[in-house]
Motif scaffolding. Structure first.
Motif, mmCIF file in Angstrom:
data_model
loop_
_atom_site.group_PDB
_atom_site.id
_atom_site.type_symbol
_atom_site.label_atom_id
_atom_site.label_comp_id
_atom_site.label_asym_id
_atom_site.label_seq_id
_atom_site.Cartn_x
_atom_site.Cartn_y
_atom_site.Cartn_z
ATOM 1 N N GLU A 17 -5.755 -3.528 3.315
ATOM 2 C CA GLU A 17 -5.058 -2.317 2.862
ATOM 3 C C GLU A 17 -5.067 -1.279 3.987
ATOM 4 O O GLU A 17 -4.036 -0.674 4.295
ATOM 5 C CB GLU A 17 -5.739 -1.794 1.595
ATOM 6 C CG GLU A 17 -4.902 -0.806 0.791
ATOM 7 C CD GLU A 17 -4.954 0.608 1.346
ATOM 8 O OE1 GLU A 17 -3.983 1.364 1.131
ATOM 9 O OE2 GLU A 17 -5.943 0.972 2.001
ATOM 10 N N VAL A 37 -9.664 -4.569 0.927
ATOM 11 C CA VAL A 37 -9.545 -3.158 1.327
ATOM 12 C C VAL A 37 -9.232 -3.062 2.822
ATOM 13 O O VAL A 37 -8.406 -2.259 3.251
ATOM 14 C CB VAL A 37 -10.838 -2.376 0.983
ATOM 15 C CG1 VAL A 37 -10.795 -0.979 1.589
ATOM 16 C CG2 VAL A 37 -11.019 -2.293 -0.527
ATOM 17 N N PRO A 47 1.128 -4.033 2.243
ATOM 18 C CA PRO A 47 1.791 -3.302 1.150
ATOM 19 C C PRO A 47 1.442 -3.843 -0.232
ATOM 20 O O PRO A 47 2.296 -4.338 -0.963
ATOM 21 C CB PRO A 47 3.280 -3.478 1.460
ATOM 22 C CG PRO A 47 3.381 -4.726 2.253
ATOM 23 C CD PRO A 47 2.064 -4.923 2.960
ATOM 24 N N TRP A 48 0.174 -3.720 -0.593
ATOM 25 C CA TRP A 48 -0.265 -4.161 -1.926
ATOM 26 C C TRP A 48 0.536 -3.436 -2.991
ATOM 27 O O TRP A 48 0.798 -2.238 -2.887
ATOM 28 C CB TRP A 48 -1.744 -3.849 -2.143
ATOM 29 C CG TRP A 48 -2.710 -4.582 -1.259
ATOM 30 C CD1 TRP A 48 -3.599 -4.013 -0.384
ATOM 31 C CD2 TRP A 48 -2.924 -6.003 -1.177
ATOM 32 N NE1 TRP A 48 -4.347 -4.992 0.240
ATOM 33 C CE2 TRP A 48 -3.955 -6.213 -0.226
ATOM 34 C CE3 TRP A 48 -2.345 -7.109 -1.806
ATOM 35 C CZ2 TRP A 48 -4.412 -7.494 0.105
ATOM 36 C CZ3 TRP A 48 -2.810 -8.375 -1.470
ATOM 37 C CH2 TRP A 48 -3.825 -8.567 -0.528
ATOM 38 N N SER A 49 0.863 -4.138 -4.055
ATOM 39 C CA SER A 49 1.510 -3.495 -5.201
ATOM 40 C C SER A 49 0.514 -2.528 -5.847
ATOM 41 O O SER A 49 -0.696 -2.782 -5.860
ATOM 42 C CB SER A 49 1.973 -4.547 -6.206
ATOM 43 O OG SER A 49 2.999 -5.336 -5.629
ATOM 44 N N ARG A 50 1.054 -1.423 -6.362
ATOM 45 C CA ARG A 50 0.192 -0.315 -6.812
ATOM 46 C C ARG A 50 0.372 -0.005 -8.281
ATOM 47 O O ARG A 50 1.423 -0.266 -8.869
ATOM 48 C CB ARG A 50 0.533 0.948 -6.008
ATOM 49 C CG ARG A 50 0.436 0.791 -4.507
ATOM 50 C CD ARG A 50 -0.987 0.855 -4.030
ATOM 51 N NE ARG A 50 -1.055 0.613 -2.585
ATOM 52 C CZ ARG A 50 -2.054 1.049 -1.827
ATOM 53 N NH1 ARG A 50 -3.041 1.745 -2.343
ATOM 54 N NH2 ARG A 50 -2.070 0.779 -0.540
ATOM 55 N N LYS A 51 -0.647 0.644 -8.831
ATOM 56 C CA LYS A 51 -0.533 1.214 -10.168
ATOM 57 C C LYS A 51 0.073 2.613 -10.021
ATOM 58 O O LYS A 51 0.081 3.179 -8.920
ATOM 59 C CB LYS A 51 -1.924 1.295 -10.810
ATOM 60 C CG LYS A 51 -2.519 -0.085 -11.056
ATOM 61 C CD LYS A 51 -3.740 -0.040 -11.948
ATOM 62 C CE LYS A 51 -4.968 0.383 -11.164
ATOM 63 N NZ LYS A 51 -6.221 -0.004 -11.802
ATOM 64 N N PRO A 52 0.531 3.190 -11.125
ATOM 65 C CA PRO A 52 1.147 4.521 -11.021
ATOM 66 C C PRO A 52 0.235 5.567 -10.362
ATOM 67 O O PRO A 52 0.718 6.477 -9.686
ATOM 68 C CB PRO A 52 1.438 4.887 -12.485
ATOM 69 C CG PRO A 52 1.605 3.571 -13.179
ATOM 70 C CD PRO A 52 0.663 2.622 -12.483
ATOM 71 N N ASP A 53 -1.093 5.429 -10.516
ATOM 72 C CA ASP A 53 -1.999 6.426 -9.922
ATOM 73 C C ASP A 53 -2.271 6.189 -8.440
ATOM 74 O O ASP A 53 -3.040 6.913 -7.818
ATOM 75 C CB ASP A 53 -3.318 6.467 -10.702
ATOM 76 C CG ASP A 53 -4.124 5.173 -10.568
ATOM 77 O OD1 ASP A 53 -3.679 4.250 -9.839
ATOM 78 O OD2 ASP A 53 -5.196 5.074 -11.185
ATOM 79 N N GLY A 54 -1.655 5.141 -7.868
ATOM 80 C CA GLY A 54 -1.812 4.920 -6.431
ATOM 81 C C GLY A 54 -2.890 3.909 -6.073
ATOM 82 O O GLY A 54 -3.017 3.511 -4.920
ATOM 83 N N HIS A 55 -3.697 3.500 -7.055
ATOM 84 C CA HIS A 55 -4.690 2.457 -6.778
ATOM 85 C C HIS A 55 -4.002 1.098 -6.719
ATOM 86 O O HIS A 55 -2.925 0.900 -7.282
ATOM 87 C CB HIS A 55 -5.767 2.442 -7.860
ATOM 88 C CG HIS A 55 -6.764 3.561 -7.712
ATOM 89 N ND1 HIS A 55 -7.710 3.574 -6.722
ATOM 90 C CD2 HIS A 55 -6.928 4.710 -8.409
ATOM 91 C CE1 HIS A 55 -8.435 4.675 -6.821
ATOM 92 N NE2 HIS A 55 -7.973 5.395 -7.830
ATOM 93 N N VAL A 56 -4.676 0.166 -6.041
ATOM 94 C CA VAL A 56 -4.122 -1.183 -5.935
ATOM 95 C C VAL A 56 -4.101 -1.843 -7.312
ATOM 96 O O VAL A 56 -5.040 -1.700 -8.086
ATOM 97 C CB VAL A 56 -4.956 -1.997 -4.926
ATOM 98 C CG1 VAL A 56 -4.638 -3.472 -5.027
ATOM 99 C CG2 VAL A 56 -4.700 -1.498 -3.510
#
Lengths: 248, 596
Positions: free
Chosen positions: B98, B95, B103-112
């Motif tokens: 972050e 975190v 630039p961590w890859s994300r899920k569609p909802d914006g979480h890592v």
């Protein structure tokens, strides 16, 4: 038996050479050998005194940028098979002072990198306990490409404006500046704008676009510079519309 | 000689060194930090890490699961209290990265987002496409620029550690651009110099990964722990050894032999299923997968390539779109370096040396037995990897223990007594004198390239995936001889400016010492555990005699003395290390028995 290729390498040893000279080496090569592997062959087998930077061998550490047949390129991902029958001409990167042989003085770039404030200036501070900032894939995409800069300096060697005016912040650092401005977590664009719009900022760029062509990581610095020209111009004109002193 | 007075000097500016520097700067802005690196920080080898960094984040995951995967993955040679601390700190450090902009890859909802990785029971590998190390390194480097108390010494080579009154008190460094020496005095020293994989021939490592800090600490009497455990990564480019990340398999890639058969099912990793299953098949641990390759080769079921036997890493079924999104660097490496389009053709791969599990002996707070000397990252042996590291634990280690080393060194430096500068300078002058003698001598006849080649060849034959007493003995003997020949080394380049012929020679001296510690530790471990596998009557793990850390003690011109130290077992008793269906069964039984 392996084929050979002639490598003409620029030498400059400040303690003994009056100026740069080319030295020629005959290098045996196979189809899978990069220019870097050719140079390593020279270093190990033919001439221990040749100096050049390298490390990862896989186009991510950014160390091994040099002029290969007049074009800025990473030696680790340029293959001798593509340059046969040769000769191959290897020189230090354009537009930088030569420290020695293929090693250039790169402090100017580091100074510029430090000046663009290449770190998150939080829009909304957040504690670790609050967890990560939310960032959608679409928001990530806005800056991800510009965050892929490996600082290899090929774009500086390609940039005619940087060659004319070394004060120009230049494509790589401006791409990184834009990377932070375009990050949804960042609120530092106004602080960085002064440099963007300054004499050494984006308006030096004459949109030749060679920087993006030579970039080994598809960062497209020309795109970043252009986006900032628009922003800086808008910022400039908006300045006339607002009451005096309101510009930040 | 120039003298610079610091509170904390850090050698190495990769992930661990930068994280340590930031930790010191944040703990007390008044502390002066000297950050020394033989390359510009963003060239450090952290940059080449691809797949990701571990940290428990999903609700059905737990620290206990991460602990169990790590300890069993390490074949119970881990310091369990240190692993406990490590797994609990990982998420916060991820975190923190972050917040610093990684630039961590994300899920569609914006979480890592997290991906599956070898030997990990639940997906917990944070990733930034397949350039995780690159992004972590640049994030840390660029963030470090915020802190005015961090004074960087970019392209300064550490020639020696300065020890006075039984305490580490600084380093003597060479400015590469000029060949001039500087003494950096400090209340505490942190080594974050990375691994030593370049002592082997075919490896994934950058040219700079030469074990510098390991050798320096070792020469000053700090033992090197568990050096026989060297990780072969199963999927590397033939010849060059360049890495194709484990994430290829985390994303669903298959390993096929010459018959197109997923051979891992023959090695206790099955059953073979079309979808990736955690801790099974291609998501087994690296040691097991590299060993399976060796057996396939023995059976004649590998494919002959111009650079030796290969198997196929098959990503075709993932499709171009997903490959471009999740594994863009791998896609380019395959296309540009091998002329293979991985969406259409399997990638030829073979195992190559990747990681040094062992290193400078430190406790759970990164302190070495030499007061004032701390170590973090691959150069250290803090005790989390045991006999085999799990993929994605090393990037997390850089952050967790980089920070610990920074905080501990800062505290130590504050309470350290005043230095006697004249004595330290005298020592540094001796270091300079010795290094210059190596440069100016004209009677040396040995060439470094030749010695390096012989070292790498003997390490490969003696300390490979499977080991035999006679080839290990031969490696020990050859290294002994090479160290003697090294004393007669000659350097062609006599100049001062950017003379890396000279620095490569000093590095080779480091490498030979570290290689010898590896080979001798290996010869003495008469069992098979994790990455150390023997075929000469010691095929089994022997907890009775070898549930011990090896400790290689430097002994001057001779081979090291090998001793042993206890392993800290808190709550996971050594058990059978099982993966695939067998692993699931064993876990179930253990659960019923109340262990794990």
């Amino acid at each position: 038996m392996a084929r050979t290729i002639t490598m003409e390498v620029l030498r400059y040893r400040p303690e003994q050479d009056a100026g740069p000279v080319f030295q020629t080496y005959e290098v045996p090569f196979t189809d899978d050998m990069s220019v870097l592997q050719g140079l390593l062959h020279i270093k190990d087998e033919l001439d221990e005194t040749l100096s050049f930077r390298w490390s990862c061998r896989m186009a991510i550490c950014g160390s091994c940028g040099m002029m290969i047949n007049g074009k800025p390129a990473l030696s680790c991902k340029t293959f001798l098979r593509d340059l046969a029958p040769g000769p191959v001409r290897i020189e230090a990167l354009n537009h930088f002072p030569i420290e020695r042989d293929l090693v250039v003085v790169m402090e100017d770039f580091i100074d510029k990198l430090e000046r663009i404030q290449p770190y998150i200036i939080p829009k909304e501070p957040r504690t670790l306990e609050q967890g990560e900032y939310l960032q959608t894939p679409a928001q990530l995409e806005k800056y991800e490409q510009f965050s892929s800069c490996i600082n290899c300096l090929l774009c500086y060697a390609a940039c005619p404006q940087y060659g004319l005016n070394p004060d120009f912040v230049g494509p790589g650092a401006l791409a990184l500046l834009h990377r932070y401005n375009a990050d949804s977590r960042d609120g530092g664009a106004a602080q960085r704008m002064e440099l963007v719009a300054a004499e050494e900022g984006v308006f030096n760029c004459t949109a030749v676009g060679y920087c993006s062509e030579v970039c080994p990581k598809h960062v497209d610095p020309a795109n970043a510079v252009n986006q900032n020209k628009t922003t800086a111009a808008a910022d400039y004109f908006l300045g006339f519309l607002k009451p005096k002193g309101s510009r930040t | 000689m120039e003298v610079y007075e610091a509170d904390v000097v850090i050698v190495g500016a990769g992930g661990a060194g930068l994280r340590a520097a930031i930790a010191v700067a944040e703990s007390d802005p008044a502390l002066k930090i000297a950050l020394v690196s033989k390359v510009y920080p963003m060239r450090s080898h952290t940059v080449a890490a691809e797949g990701g960094s571990a940290g428990v984040v999903q609700s059905h995951d737990s620290f206990e699961h991460h602990f169990n995967d790590t300890v069993s993955g390490g074949d119970w040679l881990c310091e369990q209290d240190v692993v406990d601390y490590f797994v609990a700190q990982c998420p916060e450090e991820m975190v923190q990265l972050e917040h610093w902009g990684c630039p961590w890859s994300r899920k569609p909802d914006g979480h890592v987002n997290v991906r599956a990785f070898g030997g990990m029971r639940i997906e917990r590998t944070w990733f930034a496409a397949d350039k995780t190390g690159f992004h972590m390194l640049h994030t840390l480097f660029q963030t470090s620029i915020k802190y005015p108390s961090i004074k960087r010494f970019d392209e300064y080579f550490c020639a020696d550690l300065i020890v006075e009154d039984g305490r580490a008190q600084g380093v003597a460094v060479i400015e590469i651009a000029s060949g001039e020496f500087t003494l950096i005095e400090a209340g505490a020293v942190i080594f974050a110099t990375g691994g030593a994989g370049r002592v082997f021939r075919e490896n994934t490592n950058g040219g700079i990964v030469t074990g510098d800090g390991m050798a320096l600490a070792y020469r000053h009497g700090v033992p090197l722990r568990d050096m026989e455990f060297v990780q072969y990564h199963p999927t590397c480019m033939p010849g060059t050894g360049l890495l194709f990340t484990e994430a290829c398999r985390g994303e669903g890639g298959f390993l096929l032999n010459k018959d197109g058969y997923r051979y891992l099912q023959d090695y206790g990793l099955g059953p073979a299923e079309p979808e990736p299953r955690n801790k099974a098949m291609e998501l087994g641990p690296r040691d097991r997968l590299s060993q399976a390759f060796w057996h396939e080769q023995q059976k004649g079921r590998t494919i002959d390539g111009p650079q030796g036997a290969v198997v196929h890493l098959d990503l075709r079924h993932l499709g171009e779109k997903r490959l471009r999104e999740r594994l863009p660097q791998i896609y380019e490496l395959a296309e540009e370096f091998l002329g293979v389009d991985p969406a259409l053709t399997p990638i030829p791969v073979r195992p190559a040396v990747h990681y040094t599990m062992g290193g400078i002996l430190v406790d759970g707070r990164c302190a070495s037995p030499l007061p004032g000397l701390y170590a973090a990252g691959e150069c250290s042996s803090v005790g989390i990897h045991g006999a085999n590291r799990l993929g994605s634990n090393s990037l997390a280690e850089l952050c967790v223990f980089g920070k610990v080393a920074g905080l501990e060194a800062a505290a130590f430096a504050k309470s350290a007594t005043r230095r006697d500068s004249a004595t330290l300078l005298k020592q540094a002058q001796k270091v300079e004198q010795d290094a210059r003698a190596l440069l100016t001598r004209t009677d040396g006849t040995e060439r470094i390239a030749q010695l390096r080649r012989e070292m790498a060849t003997t390490m490969e034959s003696g300390c490979g995936i499977y080991r035999l007493a006679d080839t290990m003995q031969a490696a020990c003997d050859t290294l002994d001889e090479l160290r003697q020949r090294f004393r007669n080394v000659g350097i062609q380049d006599k100049s001062s400016v950017w003379n890396n012929n000279w620095l490569l020679t000093i590095e080779l001296g480091f490498q030979l010492d570290v290689a010898q510690a590896m080979a001798c530790s290996a010869l003495n471990r008469k069992e098979s555990r994790g990455a150390h596998q023997r075929l000469d009557g010691f095929e089994q793990r022997d907890d009775e005699h070898f549930l011990k850390h090896s400790l290689a003690h430097y002994d001057g011109a001779g081979p090291p003395r090998i001793g042993y130290g206890d392993v800290k077992i808190t709550h996971s008793r050594p058990a059978v290390r099982a993966y695939g269906a067998a692993g699931e069964k064993a876990e179930k039984l253990a659960k019923e028995a109340g262990n794990g």
